[in-house]
Structure formats: structure tokens, C-alpha cells
Design a protein around this motif. Structure first.
Motif, PDB file in Angstrom:
ATOM      1  N   ALA A 119     -53.327   1.154 -60.751  1.00 26.91           N
ATOM      2  CA  ALA A 119     -53.947   1.508 -62.027  1.00 26.91           C
ATOM      3  C   ALA A 119     -54.049   3.014 -62.218  1.00 26.91           C
ATOM      4  O   ALA A 119     -53.993   3.507 -63.348  1.00 26.91           O
ATOM      5  CB  ALA A 119     -55.333   0.868 -62.131  1.00 26.91           C
ATOM      6  N   ASP A 120     -54.211   3.778 -61.136  1.00 30.14           N
ATOM      7  CA  ASP A 120     -54.362   5.228 -61.226  1.00 30.14           C
ATOM      8  C   ASP A 120     -53.101   5.971 -60.792  1.00 30.14           C
ATOM      9  O   ASP A 120     -53.142   7.180 -60.553  1.00 30.14           O
ATOM     10  CB  ASP A 120     -55.541   5.684 -60.361  1.00 30.14           C
ATOM     11  N   ALA A 121     -51.987   5.266 -60.690  1.00 29.13           N
ATOM     12  CA  ALA A 121     -50.755   5.874 -60.176  1.00 29.13           C
ATOM     13  C   ALA A 121     -50.019   6.642 -61.262  1.00 29.13           C
ATOM     14  O   ALA A 121     -50.078   6.307 -62.450  1.00 29.13           O
ATOM     15  CB  ALA A 121     -49.850   4.804 -59.589  1.00 29.13           C
ATOM     16  N   SER A 122     -49.317   7.679 -60.845  1.00 35.78           N
ATOM     17  CA  SER A 122     -48.416   8.437 -61.713  1.00 35.78           C
ATOM     18  C   SER A 122     -47.301   8.981 -60.839  1.00 35.78           C
ATOM     19  O   SER A 122     -47.361   8.891 -59.606  1.00 35.78           O
ATOM     20  CB  SER A 122     -49.157   9.582 -62.418  1.00 35.78           C
ATOM     21  N   GLY A 123     -46.278   9.564 -61.453  1.00 30.43           N
ATOM     22  CA  GLY A 123     -45.189  10.081 -60.625  1.00 30.43           C
ATOM     23  C   GLY A 123     -43.972  10.452 -61.424  1.00 30.43           C
ATOM     24  O   GLY A 123     -44.074  10.950 -62.547  1.00 30.43           O
ATOM     25  N   THR A 124     -42.802  10.192 -60.870  1.00 33.51           N
ATOM     26  CA  THR A 124     -41.538  10.555 -61.498  1.00 33.51           C
ATOM     27  C   THR A 124     -40.572   9.375 -61.453  1.00 33.51           C
ATOM     28  O   THR A 124     -40.663   8.505 -60.584  1.00 33.51           O
ATOM     29  CB  THR A 124     -40.876  11.760 -60.791  1.00 33.51           C
ATOM     30  N   VAL A 125     -39.631   9.387 -62.390  1.00 33.48           N
ATOM     31  CA  VAL A 125     -38.555   8.393 -62.443  1.00 33.48           C
ATOM     32  C   VAL A 125     -37.234   9.149 -62.431  1.00 33.48           C
ATOM     33  O   VAL A 125     -37.036  10.074 -63.223  1.00 33.48           O
ATOM     34  CB  VAL A 125     -38.654   7.518 -63.702  1.00 33.48           C
ATOM     35  N   ALA A 126     -36.332   8.778 -61.523  1.00 35.13           N
ATOM     36  CA  ALA A 126     -35.012   9.402 -61.438  1.00 35.13           C
ATOM     37  C   ALA A 126     -33.973   8.499 -62.087  1.00 35.13           C
ATOM     38  O   ALA A 126     -33.977   7.281 -61.886  1.00 35.13           O
ATOM     39  CB  ALA A 126     -34.644   9.666 -59.982  1.00 35.13           C
ATOM     40  N   VAL A 127     -33.074   9.126 -62.858  1.00 35.64           N
ATOM     41  CA  VAL A 127     -32.076   8.387 -63.628  1.00 35.64           C
ATOM     42  C   VAL A 127     -30.725   9.080 -63.492  1.00 35.64           C
ATOM     43  O   VAL A 127     -30.651  10.313 -63.471  1.00 35.64           O
ATOM     44  CB  VAL A 127     -32.465   8.335 -65.120  1.00 35.64           C
ATOM     45  N   THR A 128     -29.659   8.298 -63.392  1.00 36.37           N
ATOM     46  CA  THR A 128     -28.295   8.826 -63.440  1.00 36.37           C
ATOM     47  C   THR A 128     -27.623   8.335 -64.713  1.00 36.37           C
ATOM     48  O   THR A 128     -27.638   7.134 -64.998  1.00 36.37           O
ATOM     49  CB  THR A 128     -27.481   8.371 -62.211  1.00 36.37           C
ATOM     50  N   VAL A 129     -27.048   9.280 -65.476  1.00 38.99           N
ATOM     51  CA  VAL A 129     -26.357   8.942 -66.721  1.00 38.99           C
ATOM     52  C   VAL A 129     -24.892   9.327 -66.578  1.00 38.99           C
ATOM     53  O   VAL A 129     -24.563  10.474 -66.250  1.00 38.99           O
ATOM     54  CB  VAL A 129     -26.976   9.680 -67.919  1.00 38.99           C
ATOM     55  N   GLN A 130     -24.007   8.387 -66.815  1.00 38.26           N
ATOM     56  CA  GLN A 130     -22.581   8.639 -66.700  1.00 38.26           C
ATOM     57  C   GLN A 130     -22.090   9.552 -67.829  1.00 38.26           C
ATOM     58  O   GLN A 130     -22.504   9.429 -68.979  1.00 38.26           O
ATOM     59  CB  GLN A 130     -21.791   7.323 -66.733  1.00 38.26           C
ATOM     60  N   LYS A 131     -21.203  10.484 -67.479  1.00 36.37           N
ATOM     61  CA  LYS A 131     -20.684  11.430 -68.474  1.00 36.37           C
ATOM     62  C   LYS A 131     -19.942  10.720 -69.600  1.00 36.37           C
ATOM     63  O   LYS A 131     -20.067  11.098 -70.771  1.00 36.37           O
ATOM     64  CB  LYS A 131     -19.763  12.438 -67.795  1.00 36.37           C
ATOM     65  N   ASP A 132     -19.162   9.703 -69.253  1.00 39.04           N
ATOM     66  CA  ASP A 132     -18.394   9.046 -70.305  1.00 39.04           C
ATOM     67  C   ASP A 132     -19.304   8.306 -71.283  1.00 39.04           C
ATOM     68  O   ASP A 132     -18.951   8.128 -72.452  1.00 39.04           O
ATOM     69  CB  ASP A 132     -17.338   8.113 -69.717  1.00 39.04           C
ATOM     70  N   ARG A 133     -20.496   7.912 -70.810  1.00 37.35           N
ATOM     71  CA  ARG A 133     -21.455   7.276 -71.732  1.00 37.35           C
ATOM     72  C   ARG A 133     -21.973   8.301 -72.740  1.00 37.35           C
ATOM     73  O   ARG A 133     -22.113   7.997 -73.926  1.00 37.35           O
ATOM     74  CB  ARG A 133     -22.621   6.688 -70.937  1.00 37.35           C
TER      75      ARG A 133
END
Length: 443
Positions: free
Chosen positions: A340-354
Motif C-alpha cells: 500500500a505504501d510502495a513506490s518505485g520505478t518501471v523499466a521499459v524497452t521500446v523497439q525502434k521500428d515501432r
């Protein structure tokens, strides 16, 4: 006779043409420099089963895991070579009635490897099922013992979002097993839920197999984890149970424990022994778009015991997606307990051709997080560029549904906006051209 447009129509046509140029041009502008990736190397590796925890080292060799395992079948080795559909490269690691589990480090990265039984053994074979959860999206079976094309093949391999499974049946004097590689060179935690002997998926459906008695009623009696040297100097440890799940993860035994379980819609991560200040890495499912991959979630503020679910789907908490944009990909993160009190970061990879397909730059992409009040744009950073993709990271204030989408005011505010803007402008040109022609004809 040259065609001259009325002054007002000409001005509007020029404006429309400028609009067409701007729709295509914004996406092509160069953005700010991309920061170097802050690659977090593993502090070490441990194996856990219940209260048991032990540090381990990968078995390092100068060869690929395919070469190290050396699986021989009629499809992988030529005539005149012994090929009992088994691992010939790990004979020094094999034991009668024993399943071995270890990490292998080679020139192509880290792999998770298992070998059941012993080549040339005089003991019966066995039945084994593994269900493995918490796998990175880019991981794959690079060795499948057995994987060949013939009606006599009975082993089964399956793969879903965040998990994989395998069921093996092997006979006297042969081995079974395999190796998974991909996405294991950074932080990870992978949980194996075993089914040995009568707990195997094959045990209750022998009659469906090509040879129901292939295993000769043999049994796996011991489950070992190996560590250290790739040769004869490795260390073997018998795991406490043949029934309880085992997790191999990065870190130390002093770090919070993380185990994964497959669910109907994805996977659930269960964290134990966490302190609020601990930064806990969790492996999500990949998301709803093949060109956008959710790579990791790191959370602080977890309670001592927490459970977080991941599903590649759109959550209807707010009834719709982020306002004014059409998201590329969704991931639903749920606080099942203790977050309930958690926070943080999300890592994402996006393809160049997309991105090229949408006419976008990496700086145009942001992450949105969903709350009870709607969608909020998160602080998003482009961390690194590779040959075919960009890696992004965004801050989140709570475990919730997240979406990857073009930022408002970018080259494209949604998946359809670029085409819509160009279409409107082109339509304006065509329409005004028709209007001008009509007006000239009426003169």
C-alpha cells in the motif's frame, strides 16, 4: 493558361501544406541526448527453498550452453556418432536417480540449466515436470532435451507470459533436461515448481504417451544444485525437498526473498523479509504490445511480506485509457497485499521500428500510471540506446496499472493521431483544391 487560386483559398492551402509538413516533421526532429544505461550488475547468486538459502556460483566455461550441454539426437549429430537423445557434455555432473540444477556462464550470457538422470546408467529412467515463473520476456529454451521431429518424441515444452513449463520422460541409461537463456544477465529471480515422479504431469496420463512404460517405473530420489567449477571441482548440495519450489535469484541471502507463481492471467511475485528501505526488483509480464516490453519494476516501501500481481492487460479502474492519447502497451500491477505504501520505478524497452512506424522519437514516449482519480503522466527518462531499441525508466507512486504512450504535444499524441493529422491536412488540400477549381470554373 495558368491556374491561379483566389487569395483566401491559396492561403488556406499553404497552411494545410505546412500542417502536413509539421505533422511529419516534429517526429523527425532530434531530441535531447540519451543518457547512458545504469546497468546494475548482480552482487551474486543464491538458491532458496523455504528457509534454506545458499550462495552459488555459475559454472563458467568458454563455450555456449548448447555446446556445454551437448545434446545428441538424430537431428543434432551425424551418423556414426553415439546419440542416445541425452546430454553428452555434462556426464561429469550426472548422477543416478538425481536431477541437477545450476547456472552456466558462457560467451553468450547466463543460462539456467537442468539435467535429469545419468547417461549409461543401469538404473531406470524417470518422470519430471518443471513449471518456471518469473522469467524475463526475452528468455527462451536454447536446449530442449528432447526436442526432435518424430512420433516417438514425448517430452513437452510450453511457454506463456512470464512463465514456461516442461515435462520429461526418460528411460534407463539416458538423460533429459534443458537450458534457458536470455534476460538473466541483470537482476532476476526465477522460481521452479517441481513435479518429480508421481507428481509429474505425465503420471496421470501415461496412457496418452507413445510409450507409457518408457521410464521403467524409475524415480528421481535427489535434487542437487551445483556451484563453482564447470569441471569436476564443482560443489554439490542436495536440496531439502523434492516437492517444495526452488528460487534461484541474484543477490545475497540477506536480501528479501522473492518467489513467483503462475496465475490464470500472468504471474504473482511474493516478497518476504523486506524492510521499507529495501529496493526490491520484480519481474513483470511483458505487456500488451510486441514492440514495447516491460522489463522490470523496482519498489521500496514494501511491508515485510508483500504480494504483487502482474498481468498484460488493460485495467478498467478508470473506465478508459489516458486522456487524449492512445497507449501503445498496458501492464496491470496489483497490490495483493503489503504494498500500500510502495513506490518505485518501471523499466521499459521500446523497439525502434515501432517508433518509426508511428513517426515518434524516444523522447516522445512517456509512462502513465492509473489511480482512482484517473491517469497521471510519470517522470520518464530515456536511459540507453541499443541497435534496435531504446530503454526507458519512469517513476511510479504506487503499484497500479501503467501505460506506455506518446506524450501530449509529441509528434503523435496517439497511435492514430499522426495519420489523423496528416489525413486532415491532406483532406484540406484536396478539398480546397476542389473548391478553388470550382470557383475558377464558375468565373
Amino acid at each position: 493558361m495558368s491556374l491561379r487560386l483566389p487569395t483566401g483559398a491559396a492561403a488556406v492551402v499553404v497552411t494545410a501544406l505546412l500542417l502536413v509538413g509539421s505533422v511529419g516533421g516534429v517526429a523527425g526532429q532530434s531530441g535531447s541526448p540519451i543518457a547512458q544505461a545504469d546497468t546494475q550488475q548482480a552482487d551474486g547468486y543464491v538458491v532458496e527453498q523455504g528457509s534454506f538459502c545458499q550462495p552459488i556460483e555459475p559454472l563458467s566455461s568458454g563455450e555456449s550452453v548448447e555446446s556445454f550441454y551437448e545434446y545428441r539426437s538424430h537431428e543434432t549429430h551425424p551418423e556414426g556418432t553415439d546419440r542416445f537423445y541425452s546430454s553428452y557434455g555434462t556426464t561429469h555432473l550426472q548422477r543416478d536417480n538425481t536431477s541437477a540444477l545450476f547456472l552456466h556462464e558462457g560467451p553468450e550470457g547466463l543460462s539456467l540449466v537442468t539435467v535429469h538422470g545419468r547417461l549409461d546408467s543401469e538404473t531406470p529412467g524417470g518422470l519430471v515436470t518443471y513449471e518456471i515463473a518469473g522469467l524475463p520476456a526475452e528468455s527462451e529454451w536454447v536446449v530442449q532435451d528432447d526436442n526432435y521431429t518424430a512420433e516417438t518424441r514425448m517430452d513437452e515444452f510450453d511457454r506463456g507470459d512470464g512463465w514456461t513449463s516442461a515435462s520429461w520422460i526418460f528411460q534407463e541409461g539416458r538423460t533429459d533436461g534443458g537450458a534457458i537463456r536470455g534476460g538473466l544477465d541483470g537482476q532476476f529471480a526465477v522460481t521452479i515448481r517441481p513435479g518429480f515422479n508421481e507428481d509429474s504431469a505425465f503420471a496421470d496420463r501415461r496412457s496418452e504417451l507413445y510409450d507409457p512404460d518408457f521410464d521403467g517405473d524409475g524415480e528421481i530420489e535427489q535434487w542437487d544444485v551445483l556451484s563453482g567449477a564447470a569441471g569436476d571441482g564443482n560443489r554439490r548440495t542436495e536440496l531439502p525437498s523434492l516437492e517444495e519450489p526452488v528460487t534461484i535469484r541474484t543477490g545475497t541471502c540477506d536480501d528479501p526473498s522473492v518467489t513467483y507463481e503462475r496465475t490464470d492471467g500472468g504471474i504473482t511475485a511474493r516478497v518476504t523479509d523486506a524492510a521499507p528501505e529495501d529496493r526490491v526488483f520484480l519481474q513483470p509480464t511483458r505487456g500488451t504490445d510486441d514492440g514495447v516490453r516491460f522489463d522490470g519494476v523496482e519498489l521500496t516501501g514494501l511491508e515485510s511480506e508483500a504480494s504483487i500481481g502482474f498481468e498484460s492487460r488493460f485495467s478498467e479502474l478508470s473506465g478508459s485509457g489516458p486522456d487524449g492519447v492512445e497507449a501503445l502497451s498496458y501492464l496491470t500491477i496489483t497490490n495483493e497485499s503489503g504494498a500500500a505504501d510502495a513506490s518505485g520505478t518501471v523499466a521499459v524497452t521500446v523497439q525502434k521500428d515501432r517508433l518509426e512506424e508511428l513517426g515518434l522519437e524516444p523522447e516522445d514516449i512517456v509512462l502513465y500510471e492509473q489511480t482512482a482519480d484517473g491517469w497521471t503522466e510519470a517522470d520518464t527518462t530515456v536511459l540507453a540506446e541499443s541497435d534496435g531499441a531504446y530503454r526507458l525508466e519512469a517513476d511510479v507512486t504506487a503499484p497500479s496499472a501503467v501505460a506506455v504512450a506518446p506524450a501530449p504535444g509529441s509528434g503523435s499524441d496517439s497511435l492514430g493521431l499522426l495519420g489523423l493529422g496528416a489525413g486532415l491536412a491532406a483532406g484540406a488540400v484536396i478539398g480546397l483544391g476542389w473548391l478553388a477549381t470550382t470557383r475558377l470554373r464558375d468565373r
